[in-house]
Design an enzyme around this catalytic site. Structure first.
Site, mmCIF file in Angstrom:
data_model
loop_
_atom_site.group_PDB
_atom_site.id
_atom_site.type_symbol
_atom_site.label_atom_id
_atom_site.label_comp_id
_atom_site.label_asym_id
_atom_site.label_seq_id
_atom_site.Cartn_x
_atom_site.Cartn_y
_atom_site.Cartn_z
ATOM 1 N N LYS A 1 -14.635 44.954 -39.683
ATOM 2 C CA LYS A 1 -13.828 45.810 -40.545
ATOM 3 C C LYS A 1 -12.585 45.026 -40.941
ATOM 4 C CE LYS A 1 -10.730 49.649 -40.672
ATOM 5 N NZ LYS A 1 -9.931 50.611 -39.921
ATOM 6 N N GLY B 1 -2.624 57.148 -39.416
ATOM 7 C CA GLY B 1 -1.863 57.818 -38.363
ATOM 8 C C GLY B 1 -1.048 59.020 -38.802
ATOM 9 N N ALA C 1 -8.747 56.563 -42.395
ATOM 10 C CA ALA C 1 -7.303 56.835 -42.272
ATOM 11 C C ALA C 1 -6.895 58.142 -42.933
ATOM 12 C CB ALA C 1 -6.453 55.700 -42.834
ATOM 13 N N GLY C 2 -6.042 58.882 -42.237
ATOM 14 C CA GLY C 2 -5.454 60.094 -42.791
ATOM 15 C C GLY C 2 -6.024 61.385 -42.243
ATOM 16 N N ASN D 1 -9.189 57.421 -35.677
ATOM 17 C CA ASN D 1 -8.696 57.083 -34.353
ATOM 18 C C ASN D 1 -7.616 58.078 -33.932
ATOM 19 O OD1 ASN D 1 -7.343 54.038 -32.782
ATOM 20 N ND2 ASN D 1 -7.922 55.956 -31.901
ATOM 21 N N SER D 2 -6.485 58.094 -34.665
ATOM 22 C CA SER D 2 -5.342 58.925 -34.266
ATOM 23 C C SER D 2 -5.703 60.405 -34.147
ATOM 24 C CB SER D 2 -4.199 58.785 -35.277
ATOM 25 O OG SER D 2 -3.838 57.448 -35.440
#
Length: 264
Positions: free
Chosen positions: A106, A167, A193-194, A215-216
């Site tokens: 990635k 994040g 993301a987001g 992830n977050s």
């Protein structure tokens, strides 16, 4: 009754996956929580920040691969923390060395610490080098449809536009650009993301994304293991809804039980 859309398998670099949820390994309180949350998510592809995580480059330190086994998961090394093309290329080559010739990576090249927005100029440079070097490149990019198209034409195997800044948990901030990217896509499109909660993941899948990487949203939840499981179902529900084809939106009511032909 025929489906509006027929399902097709989620395939990357010639390998087919059942789960359309990809998860990261950072930000958990310890390696044990990482392991349990990833198991609960049902994910088969796990992304690892090579510059922040030990996958063998620091002998004698705890190795993430001891809890996230490459026999069980597809390890997706990423270039998080890289701010120019040369650094990103070097990081991918290190990962390939550490993981016995592993080619799936990635690519993310960040512009700055404050936004973690992709530097698309450096991303394009790095992608060109990595594709020529034989890597299977999944690429984190902006929600610019033109850049997404160029990355696919260059030979990246998947484009991964952000839904919101890394994040932030803001969800899909620009659904209209994402829709254009999806309509034009010649390679799998994954939201990266987001995502903040299950409904964000479901919306991405309902729009037609092949998969979602996060992830977050899991690691920063009050109960990461429970959120990991919620995300598993959110992705499945969104995919089914996309395949089923939603009803059209209407301005006025229409009774669930038709009134015509009733005996009055």
């Amino acid at each position: 009754m025929s489906h509006v859309r027929s399902d097709k398998p989620f395939t990357l670099a010639g390998r087919t996956y059942q789960s359309r949820l990809l998860v990261g390994t950072g930000k958990y309180k310890d390696l044990d929580e990482t392991r349990i949350a990833i198991e609960a998510s049902g994910a088969e592809i796990v992304t690892v920040a090579v510059r922040r995580t030990n996958i063998g480059q620091n002998p004698g330190e705890p190795n993430l691969l001891d809890v996230i086994s490459p026999d069980r998961y597809t390890i997706l090394p990423n270039t998080a923390g890289c701010y120019d093309a040369a650094e990103a290329v070097r990081t991918c080559r290190l990962a390939r060395e550490l993981l016995d010739g592993h080619k799936l990576v990635k690519l993310e090249v960040l512009a700055d610490d404050k936004t973690l927005f992709p530097n698309v100029i450096e991303t394009l440079k790095a992608a060109e080098v990595l594709v020529k070097d034989g890597f299977d490149v999944m690429v984190y990019t902006s929600d610019d449809p033109i850049i997404a198209r160029q990355l696919a034409e260059m030979g990246c195997i998947a484009v991964m536009p952000l839904a919101g800044l890394i994040g932030t948990g803001l969800g899909i901030c620009n659904p209209y650009n994402l829709r254009i990217i999806l309509e034009e896509a010649k390679v799998p499109v994954l939201v990266d993301a987001g995502v903040g909660t299950a409904s964000d993941a479901t919306i991405a899948m309902e729009m037609g994304c092949e998969a979602v990487l996060m992830n977050s949203a899991i690691a920063h939840a009050q109960n990461p293991v429970m959120m990991a499981e919620a995300m598993k179902y959110a992705i499945e529900a969104g995919r089914l809804a996309y395949l089923a084809g939603r009803m059209p939106k209407k301005l006025y009511a229409s009774a669930s039980s038709p009134l015509e032909g009733l005996i009055r």
